[in-house]
Design an enzyme around this catalytic site. Structure first.
Site, short mmCIF file in Angstrom:
data_model
loop_
_atom_site.label_atom_id
_atom_site.label_comp_id
_atom_site.label_asym_id
_atom_site.label_seq_id
_atom_site.Cartn_x
_atom_site.Cartn_y
_atom_site.Cartn_z
N ILE A 1 1.08 -1.27 0.06
CA ILE A 1 0.07 0.25 -0.01
C ILE A 1 0.76 1.21 -0.04
CG2 ILE A 1 -1.56 1.20 1.45
CD1 ILE A 1 -2.61 -1.61 2.60
N ASP B 1 11.70 3.23 4.39
CA ASP B 1 11.36 1.77 4.39
C ASP B 1 12.85 1.09 5.09
OD1 ASP B 1 9.23 -0.24 3.05
OD2 ASP B 1 10.84 -1.43 4.01
N ASP C 1 14.72 1.67 9.92
CA ASP C 1 13.88 0.82 10.71
C ASP C 1 12.86 1.98 11.64
OD1 ASP C 1 12.60 -0.87 12.45
OD2 ASP C 1 13.78 -2.52 11.91
N SER D 1 -6.18 0.00 10.74
CA SER D 1 -6.79 -1.60 9.85
C SER D 1 -8.39 -1.44 10.53
CB SER D 1 -6.11 -2.43 10.33
OG SER D 1 -6.55 -3.88 10.16
N TYR E 1 -1.98 -7.58 16.39
CA TYR E 1 -2.19 -6.60 15.52
C TYR E 1 -3.23 -5.70 15.64
CZ TYR E 1 -2.65 -5.28 10.41
OH TYR E 1 -2.93 -4.39 9.16
N LYS F 1 -3.41 -1.60 16.08
CA LYS F 1 -4.19 -0.75 15.35
C LYS F 1 -5.32 0.15 16.00
CE LYS F 1 -1.94 -1.67 11.34
NZ LYS F 1 -0.78 -0.83 11.05
N VAL G 1 -6.33 -6.38 1.86
CA VAL G 1 -5.70 -6.21 0.79
C VAL G 1 -4.50 -7.04 0.40
CG1 VAL G 1 -4.57 -4.02 -0.69
CG2 VAL G 1 -5.95 -3.72 1.54
N GLY H 1 2.32 -8.10 0.12
CA GLY H 1 3.24 -9.13 1.00
C GLY H 1 3.10 -9.64 2.16
N TYR I 1 -17.09 -9.25 3.41
CA TYR I 1 -17.35 -7.89 3.08
C TYR I 1 -18.73 -7.80 2.28
CZ TYR I 1 -12.50 -7.73 4.26
OH TYR I 1 -11.32 -7.97 4.68
#
Ligand code: NAI
Length: 253
Positions: A33, A52, A73, A152, A166, A170, A198, A201, A213
């Site tokens: 993204i 990145d 990082d 998210s 996670y 978020k 989405v 990776g 959805y």
């Protein structure tokens, strides 16, 4: 001190240059993204720096869209300060920040040890905060600044078991966004985007067939990048502190 500017009238609306003249840092821009967002922003006329931890990936992404690569990082505050300084030097300042760097460590509680849980919080929550802190002097000097955090749908309404670290990271990022929207107003708007699945990776190998959805499919990176574009640009001039679901109608938040 800079004054908050009002949005331009429709006469000034430039449909194909919505970010013309803006200097934008996108983190996690080596893939997924973030990479798509950097490319869309370049297409909309922005000067973009791509950050990145993966040097090869961010150099390739920057070469593909004509941006400036910086390597750090986000869990290393010293490296973040250095990278943000070099991004600001490359672009001549910063008007906007998009925090896309993130990781996921799915698993039930017994399967995710404390170190793994901590790493998710370090990257997704504290890492975003570190980049915001480093960018703040630059954003405060801009007449019209925005921050967009990639949260998210998991941070609004966790979907099923096995992704607690996670989801917690978020949820924290959504609350950080709301807090900072108040702290930085009226000069800097701060919003979050809450995508559903989405294919990138990060989600490789997961089912994500989109049945949960209402729209019955996963999102594309571009569909999320378009929502980020809305929140980063003047089209959302009176919007701050929100968590915008881009989830095809899963959470209805
Ligand atoms: P991705 O794995 O394709 O790309 C993430 C990028 O962030 C990679 O280039 C990676 O090297 C970089 N990164 C990871 N940790 C880093 C660190 N510590 N420091 C610097 N860079 C780091 O992931 P994707 O799917 O593009 O995700 C982007 C953001 O969107 C993440 O914050 C993710 O949590 C969020 N998101 C993704 C969803 C999805 O289904 N793919 C759904 C909802 C939110």
């Amino acid at each position: 001190a800079a004054e908050p500017a009002s949005a331009p009238g429709w006469e000034e609306h430039r449909p194909n240059a919505r970010l013309a003249g803006r200097r934008i840092l996108v983190t996690g821009a080596g893939a997924g993204i973030g990479r798509c967002t950097a490319g869309l922003f370049r297409a909309e006329g922005a000067a973009v720096a791509l950050l990145d931890r993966d040097a090869a990936a961010v150099e390739a992404a920057a070469a593909a869209c004509g941006g400036a690569p910086v390597v750090a990082d986000v869990t290393d505050a010293v490296a973040v300060d250095r990278a943000v300084a070099s991004a600001a030097a490359a672009l001549g300042g910063l008007d906007d920040l998009v925090n896309c760097a993130g990781i996921s460590r799915p698993g039930r509680v017994e399967e995710v040890d404390i170190a793994a849980f901590r790493q998710v919080i370090e990257v997704n929550l504290i890492g975003a905060h570190a980049v915001i802190r480093a960018c703040l002097p630059h954003l405060r000097a801009a007449p019209w600044a925005t921050i967009v955090n990639l949260a998210s749908g998991q941070g609004l309404v966790p979907a099923g078991p096995s992704n607690a670290a996670y989801a917690a990271s978020k949820g924290g990022l959504i609350t950080l966004t709301r807090s900072l929207a108040q702290e930085f107003a009226p000069l800097i708007r701060v919003n979050s985007v809450c995508p559903g699945m989405v294919p990138t990776g990060m989600t490789a190998g997961r089912s994500g067939d989109g049945r949960q959805y209402a729209l019955k499919r996963n999102a594309t990176p571009l569909e999320v990048a378009q929502a980020i574009l809305f929140l980063a640009g003047t089209d959302s001039a009176f919007v701050t502190g929100i968590a915008l679901p881009v989830d095809g109608g899963r959470t209805f938040h």
